[in-house]
Design a protein around this motif. Structure first.
Motif, mmCIF file in Angstrom:
data_model
loop_
_atom_site.group_PDB
_atom_site.id
_atom_site.type_symbol
_atom_site.label_atom_id
_atom_site.label_comp_id
_atom_site.label_asym_id
_atom_site.label_seq_id
_atom_site.Cartn_x
_atom_site.Cartn_y
_atom_site.Cartn_z
ATOM 1 N N ILE A 28 0.949 -1.471 0.075
ATOM 2 C CA ILE A 28 0.151 -0.018 -0.169
ATOM 3 C C ILE A 28 0.462 1.075 -0.244
ATOM 4 C CG2 ILE A 28 -1.790 -1.121 0.766
ATOM 5 C CD1 ILE A 28 -1.341 0.282 3.731
ATOM 6 N N ILE A 32 -0.267 3.287 -6.954
ATOM 7 C CA ILE A 32 -2.046 3.024 -7.640
ATOM 8 C C ILE A 32 -1.258 1.935 -8.009
ATOM 9 C CG2 ILE A 32 -4.283 3.064 -8.292
ATOM 10 C CD1 ILE A 32 -3.479 3.675 -5.014
ATOM 11 N N GLN A 35 0.303 -0.775 -7.084
ATOM 12 C CA GLN A 35 -0.463 -1.567 -6.477
ATOM 13 C C GLN A 35 -1.537 -2.270 -7.337
ATOM 14 O OE1 GLN A 35 -2.100 -0.417 -3.070
ATOM 15 N NE2 GLN A 35 -1.356 1.295 -3.656
ATOM 16 N N GLY A 90 -10.510 -3.778 -2.200
ATOM 17 C CA GLY A 90 -10.306 -2.466 -1.761
ATOM 18 C C GLY A 90 -10.754 -1.448 -2.926
ATOM 19 N N ILE A 92 -10.156 -0.277 -5.249
ATOM 20 C CA ILE A 92 -8.739 0.199 -5.840
ATOM 21 C C ILE A 92 -7.793 -0.843 -6.591
ATOM 22 C CG2 ILE A 92 -7.968 2.597 -4.638
ATOM 23 C CD1 ILE A 92 -5.606 0.709 -4.244
ATOM 24 N N SER A 155 -15.430 -9.095 0.238
ATOM 25 C CA SER A 155 -14.741 -7.500 0.835
ATOM 26 C C SER A 155 -15.487 -6.556 0.334
ATOM 27 C CB SER A 155 -12.897 -7.645 0.312
ATOM 28 O OG SER A 155 -12.460 -6.809 0.627
ATOM 29 N N ALA A 156 -14.280 -5.875 -0.369
ATOM 30 C CA ALA A 156 -15.066 -4.268 -1.351
ATOM 31 C C ALA A 156 -16.231 -4.437 -1.420
ATOM 32 C CB ALA A 156 -14.513 -3.344 -1.887
ATOM 33 N N ASP A 207 -4.687 -0.565 6.287
ATOM 34 C CA ASP A 207 -4.988 -0.921 5.526
ATOM 35 C C ASP A 207 -6.285 -0.318 5.295
ATOM 36 O OD1 ASP A 207 -2.496 -2.761 4.573
ATOM 37 O OD2 ASP A 207 -3.314 -4.400 5.412
ATOM 38 N N TYR A 211 -7.543 2.524 1.834
ATOM 39 C CA TYR A 211 -9.011 2.494 1.088
ATOM 40 C C TYR A 211 -9.653 3.488 1.189
ATOM 41 C CZ TYR A 211 -5.991 -1.913 0.381
ATOM 42 O OH TYR A 211 -5.592 -3.700 -0.345
ATOM 43 N N LYS A 212 -9.824 3.420 2.670
ATOM 44 C CA LYS A 212 -10.905 4.195 2.803
ATOM 45 C C LYS A 212 -11.324 5.454 2.224
ATOM 46 C CE LYS A 212 -14.240 6.555 6.815
ATOM 47 N NZ LYS A 212 -14.410 6.681 7.740
ATOM 48 N N ARG A 215 -11.071 5.747 -1.683
ATOM 49 C CA ARG A 215 -12.409 5.221 -2.488
ATOM 50 C C ARG A 215 -13.166 7.136 -2.192
ATOM 51 N NH1 ARG A 215 -17.695 2.166 0.273
ATOM 52 N NH2 ARG A 215 -18.645 1.999 -1.609
#
Length: 312
Positions: A28, A32, A35, A90, A92, A155-156, A207, A211-212, A215
């Motif tokens: 992370i 991006i 990743q 996540g 992303i 997850s997401a 993490d 992600y929050k 987003r």
């Protein structure tokens, strides 16, 4: 301090170490683009192929502003149910390829049609872009399929599935059920698994904060149920819900809280916390006994809810 050496068995540790060899915990901190490259490579390494008899078609849903890529899996001439699947990552990472084999296996083992949705990702497309895309996918499915629609995501993707369920309660084609796999639903981060498993292997609260922020672009989304379904004040009339979480995961308490809210509102919900498993264990379903058993639990839940059955 949580003792993961006793909670997690040798098979799962081997899966964690293999994952970390492709996708190190400090990923992370990369860009991006880096990743995504690392995540995509990891997913390719874990790809298990398609079960025999599954046909796959990649296409797109046209909207006024953009196309939403989808991948449709079929294993029977006449599917009785359509499963809309929303992938994790996540918000992303990921896409049609990251969960390709999971969707194919879900199709083969249930006999249902499975449609995987490649929703737009942050940070290029901030919230509510992903939510808007999965809502568009639901509307498209409702207009093109006569049989029941069931929502599933990890997850997401579990977050997005729940958000769609909340948004479509008054829809004439409302989902017949939802199966949420280690979802992040916007729970209270001051207690429960958020504290006990803040430093869990595979996913940490650091993490989650990352992600929050990515987003939302840093915007405060307090009270936005399309961002955090647990922020809803009304849990009545939600579809029958099965939540499967991992014990060693900061998000696990979200499953418990969501179940409790639905039951308190008079609905049907079941939560099962998988002992000793970690976030992302779907990729371990062929190598770890506990993950294999959990995937069977997921398949059974999807099958039952698609038939309108409830036996939990």
């Amino acid at each position: 301090m949580t003792d993961y050496k006793t909670l997690i068995d040798a098979e799962t540790w081997a899966f964690i170490e293999r994952t970390n060899s492709y996708y190190p915990p400090d990923t992370i901190d990369d860009t991006i683009a880096q990743q995504r490259e690392i995540y995509d490579r990891m997913c390719r390494e874990f790809f298990a192929g398609y079960p025999e008899g599954v046909t796959v078609e990649t296409s797109a849903i046209a909207t006024p502003t953009h196309d939403i890529p989808i991948r449709t899996y079929r294993s029977a001439p006449q599917a009785a149910v359509t499963v809309l699947y929303f992938h994790g990552g996540g918000f992303i990472l990921g896409g049609l390829d990251s969960h390709d084999d999971v969707c194919a296996e879900l199709c083969a083992r249930t006999g249902y049609e499975v449609i995987s949705v490649d929703y737009r990702l942050a940070p290029e497309h901030l919230h509510p872009a992903a939510f808007d895309d999965v809502m568009s996918a639901f509307e498209w499915t409702a207009s093109t399929r006569a049989h029941p629609i069931l929502l599933c995501g990890d997850s997401a993707g579990g977050n997005l599935a729940a958000a769609v369920s909340h948004a479509t309660r008054g829809h004439p084609r409302r989902p017949v059920g939802q199966v949420l796999i280690y979802p992040g639903l916007g729970g209270d981060r001051s207690k429960g698994s958020y504290v006990t498993h803040a430093e869990a292997p595979m996913l940490t609260t650091r993490d989650l904060e990352f992600y929050k922020h990515i987003r939302t672009g840093g915007v405060d989304g307090t009270g936005d149920i399309t961002l955090s379904p647990l922020a809803d004040a009304d849990f009545a009339n939600l579809p029958p819900t099965v939540l499967i979480t991992a014990e060693c995961d900061p998000l696990s308490s979200d499953g418990e809280a969501y179940r409790d809210r639905i039951i308190a509102a008079g609905g049907r919900a079941y939560w099962f916390e998988e002992p000793g498993l970690v976030h992302g264990y779907l990729r371990a379903r062929h190598t770890v006994g506990r993950a294999r058993a959990s995937f069977t639990r997921i398949v059974d839940a999807v099958t039952a809810l698609g038939k309108g059955a409830w036996y939990w």
